[in-house]
Design an enzyme around this catalytic site. Sequence first.
Site, mmCIF file in Angstrom:
data_model
loop_
_atom_site.group_PDB
_atom_site.id
_atom_site.type_symbol
_atom_site.label_atom_id
_atom_site.label_comp_id
_atom_site.label_asym_id
_atom_site.label_seq_id
_atom_site.Cartn_x
_atom_site.Cartn_y
_atom_site.Cartn_z
ATOM 1 N N TYR A 114 0.842 -1.201 0.000
ATOM 2 C CA TYR A 114 0.000 0.000 0.000
ATOM 3 C C TYR A 114 0.877 1.252 0.000
ATOM 4 C CZ TYR A 114 -4.050 2.919 1.201
ATOM 5 O OH TYR A 114 -5.051 3.863 1.189
ATOM 6 N N THR A 117 -13.628 4.101 7.276
ATOM 7 C CA THR A 117 -14.283 3.476 6.129
ATOM 8 C C THR A 117 -14.182 1.962 6.257
ATOM 9 O OG1 THR A 117 -12.228 3.479 4.868
ATOM 10 C CG2 THR A 117 -13.664 5.413 4.630
#
Length: 253
Positions: free
Chosen positions: A152, A189
């Site tokens: 990431y 989220t």
Amino acid sequence: MARVQDKVAIVTGGGTGIGEATAELLASEGATVVITDIKADKGQEVAQRIGRGTTFVEADVSSESDWQALMDKVLTDHGRLDILVNNAGVGIPKNVEETTLEDWRFVMNANLDGVFLGTRYAIQAMKESGGGSIVNMSSIEGLVGDSRLTAYNASKSGVIGLSKSSALHCAQQGLGIRVNTVHPGFIWTKMVRGFVKSQDDPDEAKKDLESKHALGHLGEPYDIAYGVLYLASDESKFVTGTELVIDGGYTAQ
């Protein structure tokens, strides 16, 4: 306030989280929004809820043929493209030793290949209508490292370099297209909830994340959506090739 009145916008990964909030905010400010996502049921549900002419197109951002079909449809249906928000992304919570080549490629396909393809095809479409704004979603993880997020980190750092290069190209060619990146801190989220749950002690992991933000809490999707709105609008007409960090003070420490 009609800050993006009559503009046509694509928001990738618009079925959840930051993408959903961004699509809703752009539509409320006057844009005609096309949401894309790989989850058709969720994307269609969000488009119907937002209304105001919002539509959904199922698309995988790592697929070049999907991008070609998406752009063809948008230009056929609306005649132009003014805004692209490359928001879709994935993450795998593994360090460098745990990350497999399969993991690496999975993250890069969505987070970097997808942004490259979107940027490339958006530039071609925007040239036809005289300019536009491309907003590429990076992360604080593109600016600082996290030992648990190797792939990431790398993908989001790559988004910065890609966006700067693209911004310079568009400026030097006089295309009237601006390209910028947004760098969220940890936003509550589905992706971040999944990251927290993957840790040995989820409750402690969430508290630890909150403590890393100077404001003492995690962000919400609309915190990021308002930054995207600014970059998408003509209010930021002198802004290109730069990073908008929205992170509750995470990287200021």
